[in-house]
Write an enzyme that holds these catalytic residues in place. Structure first.
Site, PDB file in Angstrom:
ATOM      1  N   ASN A 116       5.403  -6.176   7.548  1.00 29.54           N
ATOM      2  CA  ASN A 116       4.180  -5.918   8.359  1.00 29.54           C
ATOM      3  C   ASN A 116       3.223  -6.554   7.539  1.00 29.54           C
ATOM      4  OD1 ASN A 116       1.878  -3.819   7.619  1.00 29.54           O
ATOM      5  ND2 ASN A 116       3.582  -3.430   6.510  1.00 29.54           N
ATOM      6  N   PHE A 120      -4.629  -3.023   7.707  1.00 29.75           N
ATOM      7  CA  PHE A 120      -5.455  -1.824   7.840  1.00 29.75           C
ATOM      8  C   PHE A 120      -6.216  -1.835   9.077  1.00 29.75           C
ATOM      9  CE2 PHE A 120      -6.443  -1.406   2.841  1.00 29.75           C
ATOM     10  CZ  PHE A 120      -4.830  -0.923   2.766  1.00 29.75           C
ATOM     11  N   SER A 182      -1.644  -2.033  -0.872  1.00 24.79           N
ATOM     12  CA  SER A 182      -1.308  -2.986   0.379  1.00 24.79           C
ATOM     13  C   SER A 182      -1.412  -4.343   0.199  1.00 24.79           C
ATOM     14  CB  SER A 182      -2.040  -2.479   1.380  1.00 24.79           C
ATOM     15  OG  SER A 182      -1.569  -1.022   1.840  1.00 24.79           O
ATOM     16  N   ASN A 184      -1.773  -6.461   2.327  1.00 27.28           N
ATOM     17  CA  ASN A 184      -2.446  -7.407   3.314  1.00 27.28           C
ATOM     18  C   ASN A 184      -3.956  -7.403   3.422  1.00 27.28           C
ATOM     19  OD1 ASN A 184       0.237  -8.002   4.309  1.00 27.28           O
ATOM     20  ND2 ASN A 184       0.239  -5.565   5.036  1.00 27.28           N
ATOM     21  N   THR A 185      -4.379  -6.936   2.422  1.00 31.41           N
ATOM     22  CA  THR A 185      -5.941  -6.909   2.257  1.00 31.41           C
ATOM     23  C   THR A 185      -6.287  -7.947   0.995  1.00 31.41           C
ATOM     24  OG1 THR A 185      -6.330  -4.857   3.219  1.00 31.41           O
ATOM     25  CG2 THR A 185      -8.105  -5.758   1.884  1.00 31.41           C
ATOM     26  N   LYS A 222      -1.832   5.221  -5.194  1.00 36.77           N
ATOM     27  CA  LYS A 222      -0.662   4.807  -4.654  1.00 36.77           C
ATOM     28  C   LYS A 222      -0.574   3.175  -5.252  1.00 36.77           C
ATOM     29  CE  LYS A 222       2.121   3.931  -0.247  1.00 36.77           C
ATOM     30  NZ  LYS A 222       1.945   4.250   1.159  1.00 36.77           N
ATOM     31  N   ASN A 251       4.341   1.266  -2.445  1.00 36.81           N
ATOM     32  CA  ASN A 251       3.821   0.459  -1.272  1.00 36.81           C
ATOM     33  C   ASN A 251       4.951  -0.219  -1.031  1.00 36.81           C
ATOM     34  OD1 ASN A 251       2.250  -0.264   1.048  1.00 36.81           O
ATOM     35  ND2 ASN A 251       0.574   0.586  -0.112  1.00 36.81           N
TER      36      ASN A 251
HETATM   37  C1  FMN Z   1       3.955  -0.806   9.695  1.00 35.68           C
HETATM   38  C2  FMN Z   1       3.746  -0.441   8.386  1.00 35.68           C
HETATM   39  C3  FMN Z   1       2.200  -0.233   7.982  1.00 35.68           C
HETATM   40  C4  FMN Z   1       2.070   0.551   6.780  1.00 35.68           C
HETATM   41  N1  FMN Z   1       0.775   0.617   6.877  1.00 35.68           N
HETATM   42  C5  FMN Z   1       0.191   1.453   5.363  1.00 35.68           C
HETATM   43  C6  FMN Z   1      -0.897   2.026   5.244  1.00 35.68           C
HETATM   44  O1  FMN Z   1      -1.797   1.851   6.111  1.00 35.68           O
HETATM   45  N2  FMN Z   1      -1.385   2.700   4.006  1.00 35.68           N
HETATM   46  C7  FMN Z   1      -0.549   2.759   3.153  1.00 35.68           C
HETATM   47  O2  FMN Z   1      -0.985   3.292   2.006  1.00 35.68           O
HETATM   48  N3  FMN Z   1       0.778   2.278   3.287  1.00 35.68           N
HETATM   49  C8  FMN Z   1       1.344   1.792   4.330  1.00 35.68           C
HETATM   50  N4  FMN Z   1       2.614   1.402   4.526  1.00 35.68           N
HETATM   51  C9  FMN Z   1       3.639   1.546   3.681  1.00 35.68           C
HETATM   52  C10 FMN Z   1       4.323   2.653   3.655  1.00 35.68           C
HETATM   53  O3  FMN Z   1       3.522   3.923   3.567  1.00 35.68           O
HETATM   54  C11 FMN Z   1       5.502   2.858   2.659  1.00 35.68           C
HETATM   55  O4  FMN Z   1       4.857   2.918   1.346  1.00 35.68           O
HETATM   56  C12 FMN Z   1       6.483   1.789   2.539  1.00 35.68           C
HETATM   57  O5  FMN Z   1       6.751   1.270   4.016  1.00 35.68           O
HETATM   58  C13 FMN Z   1       7.549   2.160   1.801  1.00 35.68           C
HETATM   59  O6  FMN Z   1       8.377   3.120   2.560  1.00 35.68           O
HETATM   60  P1  FMN Z   1       9.637   2.817   3.723  1.00 35.68           P
HETATM   61  O7  FMN Z   1      10.457   1.991   3.130  1.00 35.68           O
HETATM   62  O8  FMN Z   1      10.114   4.390   4.029  1.00 35.68           O
HETATM   63  O9  FMN Z   1       8.867   2.265   4.852  1.00 35.68           O
HETATM   64  C14 FMN Z   1       2.999   0.706   5.855  1.00 35.68           C
HETATM   65  C15 FMN Z   1       4.370   0.347   5.999  1.00 35.68           C
HETATM   66  C16 FMN Z   1       4.785  -0.061   7.301  1.00 35.68           C
HETATM   67  C17 FMN Z   1       6.099  -0.428   7.471  1.00 35.68           C
END
Ligand code: FMN
Length: 368
Positions: A116, A120, A182, A184-185, A222, A251
């Site tokens: 993704n 944000f 993250s 993406n910023t 995080k 993350n």
């Molecule tokens: C579509 C998407 C959007 C996410 N948005 C955020 C976010 O806004 N802030 C954040 O701290 N992590 C965000 N994450 C990261 C998740 O909180 C998590 O740390 C990461 O996906 C790893 O966990 P997983 O393998 O169970 O998905 C996002 C993940 C995905 C897939």
């Protein structure tokens, strides 16, 4: 059953559209009292042995929803109804922003992964704070608030943007998370460098103390799985020095390791953070490293590639008091939370540990 539904319906839809549809259903179901009581009874069973305490907060169990799913705090009861014992909302930024242009979310089904670059997209700290302030909670759920930087704010002014969010949101947060990880910023992850992180965390701590007068809001950071090991250690040391309450690891990753050969190479090349199964090994490794460094002085939250109860159990043994997930929820659907709880309770019963807290970090303690 969900797997068939996923294959026939969600998989044929754009991933973000499928997310919005599922999200709408969850919110609708949570609004109907009979339905939500029925669903919660079926999907969110309580296990006495899984009761958890983290940074002074009591929870029904250790498993929660990671940030990014409910960015705007509109479905907290819905997610609680599906068995998540805490819900981390956000990332919320100082100002509202649309995020990156679509398409910005991609499924790598064969790898049980997602990429993704949402960037944000969120309603901003003012709107989300107002929403939390007027929320009438149905279920008693711990609500974490994850904050990040508004894209348009220059890196040099990042602290002010985080402080703005902290001031507005801390009064409604059971715990607060500074997200500096993250991908993406632009520039965000530079804030993980200790020289930037120290003033940022200090300022957010002060802001939270200013606005949440009678309460010390637990503060967490995080981090990214892409940090070099020495940088993981540096963040751990800083967290201890500043008296932080927790570290969330991890993350999404910008690496493309751990992928099989079956995912479409064009998708694999998409810019953004990779989550799900391929992240499992590195997230676990970072967590272990953190626990070896901080022990019980700081609460650790394990996230990244958790797919089943065994994965959650491994995170606990590696040092996590809380475990979170996101991507596997997309692939496994509404029964996922229940499966994790049931499996964790069974795992604990057959383990040598009397309580879940005894199991936290047990694998790492054996090796150091
Ligand atoms: C579509 C998407 C959007 C996410 N948005 C955020 C976010 O806004 N802030 C954040 O701290 N992590 C965000 N994450 C990261 C998740 O909180 C998590 O740390 C990461 O996906 C790893 O966990 P997983 O393998 O169970 O998905 C996002 C993940 C995905 C897939």
């Amino acid at each position: 059953m969900y797997k068939i539904f996923f294959r026939l319906v969600f998989r044929r839809m754009d991933p973000e559209a499928a997310h919005h549809l599922a999200f709408r259903w969850i919110r609708l179901a949570a609004r109907v009292p009979v339905l939500r009581t029925f669903i919660a009874a079926a999907l969110a069973p309580r296990y006495k042995e899984l009761r958890t305490e983290a940074f002074g907060l009591r929870m029904h169990g250790p498993f929660g929803l990671a940030a990014g799913f409910d960015k705007n705090a509109v479905a907290i009861d819905g997610m609680s109804m599906l068995g998540f014992d805490h819900v981390e909302i956000g990332t919320v930024t100082g100002e509202a922003q649309p995020g990156n242009p679509p398409k910005r979310m991609f499924r790598l089904v064969a790898d049980r992964a997602l990429i993704n670059r949402m960037g944000f997209n969120n309603d901003g700290s003012l709107t989300v704070a107002a929403r939390l302030a007027t929320r009438e909670a149905v279920f008693r759920t711990v609500v974490g608030v994850n904050i990040g930087k508004t894209k348009a704010v220059p890196e040099a002014e990042a602290v002010g943007d985080y402080v703005k969010s902290a001031e507005r949101l801390a009064p409604y947060a059971d715990y607060l998370v500074v997200n500096v990880s993250s991908p993406n910023t632009p520039g965000l992850r530079n804030l993980q460098a200790v020289d930037h992180l120290r003033p940022l965390l200090t300022a957010v701590r002060e802001a939270a103390d200013r606005v949440a007068a009678n309460r010390r809001v637990p503060l967490l950071v995080k981090i990214a799985p892409d940090l070099a090991d020495e940088d993981v250690d540096a963040v751990a040391d800083l967290a201890v020095e500043l008296g932080l309450d927790g570290i969330i690891a991890t993350n999404t990753t910008i690496a493309r390791e751990g992928l099989g050969l079956r995912s479409d190479p064009a998708l694999v090349k998409e810019t953004g953070g990779l989550s799900g199964a391929p992240l499992k090994a590195r997230s676990l490794e970072v967590l272990r490293r953190l626990y070896a460094r901080v022990g019980d002085r700081i609460t650790l939250v394990g996230v990244g590639g958790v797919e089943n109860a065994e994965d959650a159990w491994q995170r606990i043994l590696a040092g996590a008091t809380l475990v979170q997930g996101y991507s596997a929820f997309i692939y496994q659907g509404p029964f996922w939370g229940r499966a994790i709880h049931k499996g964790l309770a069974a795992r604990l019963r057959t383990s040598p540990y009397a309580t879940l807290a005894d199991a936290v970090g047990a694998d790492v303690r054996k090796t150091v």
